[in-house]
Design an enzyme around this catalytic site. Structure first.
Site, PDB file in Angstrom:
ATOM      1  N   LYS A   1       9.192  -0.476  14.378  1.00 61.17           N
ATOM      2  CA  LYS A   1       9.781  -0.195  13.055  1.00 61.17           C
ATOM      3  C   LYS A   1      10.785   0.952  13.175  1.00 61.17           C
ATOM      4  CE  LYS A   1       5.680  -1.102  10.196  1.00 61.17           C
ATOM      5  NZ  LYS A   1       4.742  -0.449   9.277  1.00 61.17           N
TER       6      LYS A   1
ATOM      7  N   GLU B   1      10.385  -4.643   4.761  1.00 64.65           N
ATOM      8  CA  GLU B   1      10.509  -6.037   4.301  1.00 64.65           C
ATOM      9  C   GLU B   1      10.277  -6.132   2.796  1.00 64.65           C
ATOM     10  OE1 GLU B   1       8.709  -4.934   6.791  1.00 64.65           O
ATOM     11  OE2 GLU B   1       8.894  -6.239   8.551  1.00 64.65           O
TER      12      GLU B   1
ATOM     13  N   GLU C   1      -4.798  -6.811  14.765  1.00 64.13           N
ATOM     14  CA  GLU C   1      -4.333  -5.491  14.330  1.00 64.13           C
ATOM     15  C   GLU C   1      -5.497  -4.492  14.368  1.00 64.13           C
ATOM     16  OE1 GLU C   1      -0.820  -4.867  11.524  1.00 64.13           O
ATOM     17  OE2 GLU C   1      -2.459  -4.272  10.235  1.00 64.13           O
TER      18      GLU C   1
ATOM     19  N   LYS D   1       0.841  -1.200   0.000  1.00 60.41           N
ATOM     20  CA  LYS D   1       0.000   0.000   0.000  1.00 60.41           C
ATOM     21  C   LYS D   1       0.881   1.258   0.000  1.00 60.41           C
ATOM     22  CE  LYS D   1      -3.583   2.235   2.778  1.00 60.41           C
ATOM     23  NZ  LYS D   1      -4.576   2.104   3.835  1.00 60.41           N
TER      24      LYS D   1
ATOM     25  N   HIS E   1      -4.387 -33.116  17.866  1.00 62.82           N
ATOM     26  CA  HIS E   1      -3.245 -33.888  18.364  1.00 62.82           C
ATOM     27  C   HIS E   1      -2.131 -32.977  18.864  1.00 62.82           C
ATOM     28  CE1 HIS E   1      -5.141 -37.542  16.923  1.00 62.82           C
ATOM     29  NE2 HIS E   1      -5.562 -36.770  15.932  1.00 62.82           N
TER      30      HIS E   1
ATOM     31  N   GLY F   1      -4.982  -2.116   4.878  1.00 59.25           N
ATOM     32  CA  GLY F   1      -4.208  -3.249   4.355  1.00 59.25           C
ATOM     33  C   GLY F   1      -4.889  -4.587   4.610  1.00 59.25           C
ATOM     34  N   ARG F   2      -5.368  -4.790   5.837  1.00 61.54           N
ATOM     35  CA  ARG F   2      -5.952  -6.096   6.180  1.00 61.54           C
ATOM     36  C   ARG F   2      -7.339  -6.295   5.590  1.00 61.54           C
ATOM     37  NH1 ARG F   2      -4.835  -2.734  10.181  1.00 61.54           N
ATOM     38  NH2 ARG F   2      -6.497  -1.907  11.516  1.00 61.54           N
TER      39      ARG F   2
HETATM   40  O1  F6P Z   1       2.994  -3.209   9.822  1.00 56.13           O
HETATM   41  C1  F6P Z   1       1.645  -3.094   9.688  1.00 56.13           C
HETATM   42  C2  F6P Z   1       1.214  -2.790   8.307  1.00 56.13           C
HETATM   43  O2  F6P Z   1       1.109  -1.437   8.134  1.00 56.13           O
HETATM   44  C3  F6P Z   1      -0.097  -3.494   7.990  1.00 56.13           C
HETATM   45  O3  F6P Z   1      -1.187  -2.837   8.483  1.00 56.13           O
HETATM   46  C4  F6P Z   1      -0.034  -3.622   6.524  1.00 56.13           C
HETATM   47  O4  F6P Z   1      -0.961  -4.550   6.044  1.00 56.13           O
HETATM   48  C5  F6P Z   1       1.402  -4.036   6.356  1.00 56.13           C
HETATM   49  O5  F6P Z   1       2.114  -3.285   7.318  1.00 56.13           O
HETATM   50  C6  F6P Z   1       1.972  -3.836   4.988  1.00 56.13           C
HETATM   51  O6  F6P Z   1       1.925  -2.509   4.583  1.00 56.13           O
HETATM   52  P1  F6P Z   1       2.148  -2.092   3.079  1.00 56.13           P
HETATM   53  O7  F6P Z   1       1.060  -2.720   2.268  1.00 56.13           O
HETATM   54  O8  F6P Z   1       2.088  -0.601   3.062  1.00 56.13           O
HETATM   55  O9  F6P Z   1       3.489  -2.597   2.646  1.00 56.13           O
END
Ligand code: F6P
Length: 555
Positions: A506, A213, A354, A207, A385, A268-269
Site C-alpha cells: 500500500k 479502494e 490474513e 473500519k 470439472h 476487519g475479517r
Molecule cells: O488490507 C487489509 C485490510 O486492512 C483488511 O484487514 C481489512 O479488512 C481491509 O483492509 C479493509 O479495511 P477497512 O475496513 O479499514 O477499509
C-alpha cells in the site's frame, strides 16, 4: 516454539509410524462403524464427520495433547475475557461479544462493551426496517430499491458472502444488494449502469475510513449522484457510513448521525457481526441478521465449554495442523456443495491467510514451523470439472473440507440428490482410491492404461453437514472457521489478529500512482530513481500507454 513441545515431537515420531497406512484399512475392518462414531461431532446445527482423515485414536490423542500444551484453553479464555491478545496492536479481539446477549459480561479495559453493541444493533434494526418499509427514501421521496456496499477485505467479503448465501431469503421487501470493492473502476462502472440514483442508497463501509479502494469508490459514487441530478444538500439521503473513524466520516461529508459505529477491538475479517453486517440486515431483514448472531453464539458457547476432544473448532484446527506441519501439505481446499455458499472459499481466504499467514511468533522470533496453508476452492460440483483431477491424482495431497446443506435452499426436482451424491462420492473416492486389482476385476486390463486409471486414495477430507442453510446455521459455520483459525494461530504461537503484511504494498503504491500520472500528485516524488529496474520499466511502459490515452480526445 511449537516445535519444542512434547506433543509436537511425539507427533513427529508417530507420523513416521502412520504416514503410509492406507485409511481404507480402517474402513475395511469390523471397527469401521465405531471409527465413524468416534470421529464425528455435532454442534450448533452442524455435523462433522472427520473419520476420513489419516488419524488413529493415538494420533487424535496426541493432537489434543498438543492443543492443551500449546495453551489453547488458556488463550481461548484470554480471548473471551477481552485481554489484549492482539499484542502488536495492543488490542482485544472480542468479536464474540458482538453476538452475545445484552447481559453478557464482556469487557474491554474494564468497561462493558455490551451497551454500545446493543445500541448499535437497535439503530441497525431501526434503519433497516425504515429502508425496507419504505420510510427511509431517496431525495425525491421514492423508496430505496438498490443498496451499494462500498468496502473491501473484511468490509466486503463477509457481508457479501452472507448476502449471497441467504439470497433465497431475500424477499421483495428488501432492496437489491450490490457490492463494490475493487479500485478497478470497471466494478463500480458496471454497477452504476444498473442503478437509478433517486432510489439508491450507499453504505461506505470501512473500519479505518482511509482505505484507498473504498475512498476512491465512495468519491466516484458521490460524483455520480451529483452528476445525475442529486443536489449536494440531499446527498445525506443516499449515504450512510459504517466505521470506527467518526472524524473521517464527517470529513467525507456523511453526517455522523448516519454513521453506524464499531470498534477497534474487532478485526476487519471478524466484523460481519457488527454494523459491517448492515447490508445483511437490509437484504434479508433484521430478524434474520439476529438469527445469524444467535447461530454464531451457539458455536461460541460450544467452543468455550466443550472438552477439547469434542470441540469442533479445536478438532478441525488440529487436523489442519496435522496435515500442514507433519505431512507438509501446503494447501487446503474448501469445497461447499452449495451454490449459495460459493463465496465461502473467498471469505475463508482472508480469514485464514490474513490471520495466519505469518512467520514471526508473538515473542518476535521466527516460527520454525509452517503456518497458514494456501486456502482455495469453489462450489461443487463445478470444482470436479476443473481441479479435482489434481486432488485425486496430483503429486501433492490436498485436504478437503466438503460442506453441504442437506435441504437445498432452492429446489428443482431431482437436483439435490445428485449434488449430495457427488459430494459424498468425492470424499469416498479420495479416501478409498482405486487399485490395479480393482481395475482388473472391473475388466480394465490394458497395461498401457491401468497405471493412469489407478487412484492412490488415502487423501483426507472432512464432511460438514447442516440440515437447512438457515441464518442460524450459517452463523455457526462462520464462527466455527473463525475459532478454527484462532486455535491454529495459538498452536503456531502467532498473532492471528494483525495484518502488517499488507502494509508495504500500500505504501509503495502511493508514489507510483503519482508517477503514472506524471504529475507528482498525492505528494509523490516523480523521480523514479528509487525503484528497481523492473518496476521502473513497468511504470514507463504503463505511462507511455496512459499518456497516449489522455492525449486522444474521447468521443
Ligand atoms: O488490507 C487489509 C485490510 O486492512 C483488511 O484487514 C481489512 O479488512 C481491509 O483492509 C479493509 O479495511 P477497512 O475496513 O479499514 O477499509
Amino acid at each position: 516454539m511449537p516445535t519444542d513441545l512434547h506433543a509436537w515431537n511425539a507427533l513427529l515420531q508417530h507420523h513416521d509410524t502412520i504416514r503410509d497406512t492406507p485409511m481404507r484399512e480402517w474402513f475395511d475392518d469390523a471397527n469401521a462403524e465405531r471409527r465413524v462414531s468416534a470421529f464425528s461431532v455435532e454442534a450448533a446445527g452442524l455435523y462433522l464427520d472427520y473419520s476420513k482423515n489419516r488419524i488413529t485414536p493415538e494420533t487424535f490423542d496426541l493432537l489434543m495433547r498438543l492443543a492443551e500444551e500449546a495453551g489453547v484453553p488458556c488463550r481461548r479464555e484470554a480471548m473471551f475475557t477481552g485481554e489484549h491478545i492482539n499484542a502488536t496492536e495492543d488490542r482485544a479481539a472480542l468479536h464474540v461479544a458482538l453476538r452475545a446477549l445484552p447481559d453478557a459480561p464482556f469487557r474491554v479495559d474494564g468497561v462493558s462493551v455490551m451497551p454500545g453493541i446493543h445500541d448499535v444493533l437497535r439503530r441497525m434494526q431501526d434503519f433497516s426496517e425504515r429502508v425496507r418499509g419504505g420510510k427511509w427514501t431517496g431525495h425525491t421521496g421514492e423508496t430505496i430499491t438498490d443498496v451499494v456496499n462500498i468496502g473491501i477485505g473484511g468490509s466486503d467479503l463477509g457481508p457479501r458472502m452472507v448476502c449471497r448465501a441467504l439470497a433465497h431469503l431475500a424477499d421483495r421487501v428488501g432492496p437489491r444488494m450490490h457490492f463494490v470493492s475493487n479500485v478497478d473502476g470497471t466494478e463500480l462502472a458496471e454497477t452504476l449502469v444498473r442503478l437509478n440514483p433517486a432510489r439508491t442508497l450507499v453504505i461506505v463501509c470501512s473500519k479505518t475510513f482511509t482505505t484507498l479502494e473504498t475512498m476512491a469508490n465512495a468519491c466516484s459514487m458521490r460524483d455520480w449522484f451529483l452528476t445525475h441530478g442529486v443536489p449536494e444538500h440531499h446527498l445525506a439521503c443516499h449515504f450512510v457510513a459504517v466505521s470506527t473513524n467518526t472524524e473521517a466520516v464527517r470529513k467525507f461529508g456523511i453526517d455522523p448521525a448516519n454513521m453506524f459505529e464499531f470498534w477497534d477491538w474487532i478485526g476487519g475479517r471478524f466484523s460481519l457481526w457488527s454494523s459491517v453486517g448492515l447490508s445483511i440486515a437490509l437484504a434479508v431483514g433484521f430478524d434474520a441478521f439476529e438469527d445469524l448472531l444467535r447461530g454464531a453464539r451457539a458455536m461460541d458457547d460450544h467452543f468455550r465449554t466443550a472438552p477439547l476432544a469434542q470441540n469442533m473448532p479445536v478438532v478441525m484446527a488440529m487436523l489442519g495442523i496435522w496435515y500442514r506441519n507433519f505431512f507438509n501439505m501446503p494447501t487446503s481446499c474448501m469445497a461447499p456443495y452449495s451454490t449459495s455458499l460459493e463465496l465461502f472459499p473467498a471469505f475463508l481466504q482472508q480469514l485464514e491467510m490474513e490471520s495466519n499467514g505469518k512467520s514471526v511468533q508473538l515473542d518476535g522470533r521466527h516460527v520454525r514451523a509452517h503456518t497458514s496453508p494456501v486456502v482455495w476452492g469453489t462450489a461443487g460440483t463445478n470444482g470436479q470439472h476443473a481441479y479435482f483431477q489434481m486432488i485425486h491424482q496430483g503429486s501433492q495431497i490436498v485436504p478437503v473440507d466438503f460442506v453441504a446443506p442437506l435441504v437445498p435452499p432452492r429446489e428443482l426436482p431431482g437436483h439435490h440428490a445428485k449434488l449430495l451424491a457427488n459430494c459424498f462420492a468425492q470424499a469416498e473416492a479420495l479416501m478409498r482410491g482405486r487399485s490395479a486389482e480393482e481395475l482388473h476385476a472391473a475388466g480394465v486390463t490394458d497395461p498401457a492404461r491401468v497405471p493412469h486409471m489407478v487412484f492412490e486414495g488415502n487423501r483426507p477430507s472432512n464432511t460438514l453437514l447442516m440440515e437447512d442453510l438457515t441464518p442460524h446455521v450459517l452463523g455457526a459455520l462462520i464462527a466455527l472457521y473463525e475459532h478454527r483459525t484462532f486455535v491454529q494461530g495459538v498452536v503456531w504461537n502467532i498473532n492471528s489478529f494483525d495484518q502488517w503484511g499488507v502494509e508495504l504494498g500500500k505504501i509503495l503504491a502511493r508514489p507510483i500512482e503519482g508517477e503514472l500520472k506524471g504529475d507528482g500528485s498525492d505528494g509523490s516524488d516523480v523521480s523514479d530513481g528509487a525503484h528497481d529496474a523492473s518496476t521502473r520499466s513497468l511504470i514507463a511502459r504503463a505511462r507511455a500507454v496512459l499518456s497516449r490515452q489522455t492525449s486522444v480526445p474521447s468521443n
